[in-house]
Design a protein around this motif. Sequence first.
Motif, mmCIF file in Angstrom:
data_model
loop_
_atom_site.group_PDB
_atom_site.id
_atom_site.type_symbol
_atom_site.label_atom_id
_atom_site.label_comp_id
_atom_site.label_asym_id
_atom_site.label_seq_id
_atom_site.Cartn_x
_atom_site.Cartn_y
_atom_site.Cartn_z
ATOM 1 N N ALA A 101 1.016 -1.260 0.188
ATOM 2 C CA ALA A 101 -0.329 0.208 0.098
ATOM 3 C C ALA A 101 0.765 0.999 0.384
ATOM 4 O O ALA A 101 0.992 2.591 -0.378
ATOM 5 N N SER A 102 2.095 1.136 0.890
ATOM 6 C CA SER A 102 3.070 2.402 0.281
ATOM 7 C C SER A 102 4.790 1.605 0.412
ATOM 8 O O SER A 102 4.875 0.630 0.913
ATOM 9 N N CYS A 103 5.436 2.685 0.304
ATOM 10 C CA CYS A 103 6.660 2.306 0.622
ATOM 11 C C CYS A 103 7.513 1.953 1.788
ATOM 12 O O CYS A 103 8.206 1.703 2.179
ATOM 13 N N PHE A 104 6.558 2.813 2.832
ATOM 14 C CA PHE A 104 6.343 3.247 3.502
ATOM 15 C C PHE A 104 6.529 1.727 4.518
ATOM 16 O O PHE A 104 6.514 1.302 5.487
ATOM 17 N N ASP A 105 5.266 1.070 4.371
ATOM 18 C CA ASP A 105 4.947 -0.408 4.409
ATOM 19 C C ASP A 105 6.042 -1.619 3.995
ATOM 20 O O ASP A 105 5.557 -2.769 4.392
ATOM 21 N N ASN A 127 19.025 7.400 7.255
ATOM 22 C CA ASN A 127 18.391 6.747 6.086
ATOM 23 C C ASN A 127 16.596 7.170 6.959
ATOM 24 O O ASN A 127 16.491 7.675 7.986
ATOM 25 N N HIS A 128 15.700 6.727 5.832
ATOM 26 C CA HIS A 128 14.246 7.614 6.235
ATOM 27 C C HIS A 128 13.310 6.868 7.105
ATOM 28 O O HIS A 128 14.181 5.569 7.695
ATOM 29 N N ALA A 129 13.123 7.711 8.054
ATOM 30 C CA ALA A 129 12.370 7.213 9.421
ATOM 31 C C ALA A 129 11.517 5.643 9.206
ATOM 32 O O ALA A 129 11.564 5.072 9.667
ATOM 33 N N THR A 170 20.806 1.160 3.479
ATOM 34 C CA THR A 170 21.022 2.786 2.478
ATOM 35 C C THR A 170 19.865 3.680 1.632
ATOM 36 O O THR A 170 18.874 2.504 0.751
ATOM 37 N N ASP A 171 19.006 4.263 2.215
ATOM 38 C CA ASP A 171 19.016 5.238 0.636
ATOM 39 C C ASP A 171 19.446 5.371 -0.227
ATOM 40 O O ASP A 171 20.541 5.726 -0.133
ATOM 41 N N GLY A 172 18.867 5.567 -1.372
ATOM 42 C CA GLY A 172 19.843 5.986 -2.516
ATOM 43 C C GLY A 172 20.064 7.043 -3.053
ATOM 44 O O GLY A 172 21.575 7.490 -3.176
ATOM 45 N N PHE A 174 19.346 10.317 -0.354
ATOM 46 C CA PHE A 174 18.591 10.721 0.947
ATOM 47 C C PHE A 174 17.686 12.355 1.232
ATOM 48 O O PHE A 174 18.133 13.622 0.201
ATOM 49 N N SER A 175 16.352 12.220 1.462
ATOM 50 C CA SER A 175 15.372 12.908 0.790
ATOM 51 C C SER A 175 15.446 14.338 1.720
ATOM 52 O O SER A 175 15.162 15.022 0.841
ATOM 53 N N MET A 176 15.913 14.282 2.116
ATOM 54 C CA MET A 176 16.061 15.753 3.148
ATOM 55 C C MET A 176 17.336 16.129 2.628
ATOM 56 O O MET A 176 17.420 17.789 3.057
ATOM 57 N N ILE A 199 18.858 -1.367 -1.343
ATOM 58 C CA ILE A 199 17.980 0.433 -0.921
ATOM 59 C C ILE A 199 16.911 1.236 -1.128
ATOM 60 O O ILE A 199 16.008 0.555 -1.745
ATOM 61 N N ASP A 200 16.461 2.281 -0.830
ATOM 62 C CA ASP A 200 15.287 2.767 -0.857
ATOM 63 C C ASP A 200 15.443 3.914 -1.542
ATOM 64 O O ASP A 200 16.207 4.614 -1.775
ATOM 65 N N GLU A 201 14.618 3.678 -3.102
ATOM 66 C CA GLU A 201 14.294 4.490 -4.350
ATOM 67 C C GLU A 201 13.334 5.183 -4.576
ATOM 68 O O GLU A 201 13.829 5.868 -5.278
ATOM 69 N N CYS A 202 13.299 6.216 -3.178
ATOM 70 C CA CYS A 202 11.712 6.499 -2.767
ATOM 71 C C CYS A 202 12.306 7.862 -4.026
ATOM 72 O O CYS A 202 11.248 8.421 -4.991
ATOM 73 N N HIS A 203 13.346 8.432 -3.681
ATOM 74 C CA HIS A 203 13.459 9.991 -3.724
ATOM 75 C C HIS A 203 14.931 9.391 -5.779
ATOM 76 O O HIS A 203 15.503 10.256 -6.228
ATOM 77 N N ALA A 204 14.397 8.350 -6.812
ATOM 78 C CA ALA A 204 15.721 7.798 -7.782
ATOM 79 C C ALA A 204 14.654 7.711 -8.487
ATOM 80 O O ALA A 204 15.025 7.801 -9.716
ATOM 81 N N SER A 230 10.681 1.158 -3.073
ATOM 82 C CA SER A 230 10.591 2.294 -3.748
ATOM 83 C C SER A 230 8.809 2.460 -3.720
ATOM 84 O O SER A 230 8.396 1.455 -3.178
ATOM 85 N N THR A 231 8.768 3.528 -4.030
ATOM 86 C CA THR A 231 7.078 4.402 -4.203
ATOM 87 C C THR A 231 6.572 4.544 -5.500
ATOM 88 O O THR A 231 7.464 5.034 -6.454
ATOM 89 N N LEU A 232 5.588 4.207 -5.131
ATOM 90 C CA LEU A 232 4.741 4.557 -6.959
ATOM 91 C C LEU A 232 3.710 5.823 -6.577
ATOM 92 O O LEU A 232 3.494 6.658 -7.613
ATOM 93 N N GLY A 233 4.308 6.846 -5.093
ATOM 94 C CA GLY A 233 3.703 8.000 -4.797
ATOM 95 C C GLY A 233 4.480 8.875 -5.305
ATOM 96 O O GLY A 233 4.054 9.805 -4.672
ATOM 97 N N LYS A 234 5.594 8.932 -5.843
ATOM 98 C CA LYS A 234 6.421 10.529 -6.147
ATOM 99 C C LYS A 234 6.179 9.959 -7.115
ATOM 100 O O LYS A 234 5.094 10.667 -8.233
ATOM 101 N N ALA A 235 7.396 10.122 -8.301
ATOM 102 C CA ALA A 235 7.649 10.015 -9.902
ATOM 103 C C ALA A 235 6.519 9.097 -10.740
ATOM 104 O O ALA A 235 6.369 9.883 -11.955
#
Length: 388
Positions: A101-105, A127-129, A170-172, A174-176, A199-204, A230-235
């Motif tokens: 349902a989310s990348c958080f999940d 790394n992301h929360a 690691t985040d691919g 880093f979002s901050m 790797i977490d690729e939410c911002h890549a 990764s997420t479907l909720g960004k790019a």
Amino acid sequence: ESELEDIRGGGTWKSERVIASRQGPHLRLAGGGAGIINFCANNYLGLSSHPEVIRAAVDALEKFGAGLSSVRFICGTQSIHKDLEEKIARFHQREDAILYASCFDANAGIFEALLTPEDAVLSDELNHASIIDGIRLCKANKYRYKHMDMQDLEAKLKEAQKHRLRLVATDGAFSMDGDIAPLREICQLAQKYDALVFIDECHATGFLGPNGRGTDELLGVMDKVTIINSTLGKALGGAAGGYTTGPKPLIDLLRQRSRPYLFSNSLPPAVVGCASKALDLLMESNAIAQSMAAKTQRFRSKMTAAGFTISGKDHPICPVMLGDARLASVMAEDMLNRGIYVIGFSYPVVPKGKARIRVQISAVHSDEDIDRCVEAFTEVGRKHGALS
Ligand code: PLP
């Protein structure tokens, strides 16, 4: 109430602005405010309001209904879920993929399902929360290495040799901070010390690398990274949803053991439709993914010339470093008065004393949008004495 007062007093209160239009580079805010230029969405490729993405959602909604009222393994798997998983795996050139349902999940589910008390996980301190929370849920031995510090990672890998299995997480990107993990070096160390790489690729995903495949493509290590979340909720259309992609046995294991997958509802068809169309667009041509770089460069170089410090490098996340939480929030308000929507980030989202305004460039910003943003920053920065 007194805790709430402390948050307000500390200048870290997060209020939510209400948008009365679609997500996009230009917005209308509830109660007025039309023609606002938006610089804080993760809508990197502008696909959130792309006509073909919206059409695909409507078609999926009509054909497959509003939702499944079920988790996947009971009666929540439709052909579109299987098709999207296959498409995600093909996009990343991996064996298989699993939807959440989310990348958080996805991050909450993976570590507990994969690692036992005999194993070790080595995690970048920034790394992301959701990665931090996912690691908290697992019983593996936990090592935290200093942000992108390869000496520290190597020391921790040596220490972790006593465990059955090692996973570097690691985040691919880093979002901050808008910085990119040194994946080549991480993969070399992983090979030397017999570790897996996550790797977490939410911002890549969708825009880093020549074909937008992500940080692993950008840095030439697609065959060395074992697991991608990764997420479907960004790019990728911006609706919602997340996934893990990697070796088939790992994905099979997640379907059996991952708690956010086993105990949460299936992704709604309209959401599946959006993401599926976004991936089609990206696999047809790399033109959209390629269009980001010049815009990011324009903003970063103009802001640096104006006297601002922009953290990170070559990433559309451009944090304008200010230090003080109140300054970041007051400047963000002043920017809005000039028609530019940006948000101040302060503790606990970033460390104390490192408040910033995070600007995010999208492929659908025009050069004029970017120049207007720099002009507004320069005026507001001068007013508040924030320019060096
Ligand atoms: N990982 C990172 C690095 C993120 O930035 C985010 C979103 O903020 C997530 C995970 C969670 O993604 P989602 O919004 O799909 O839950």
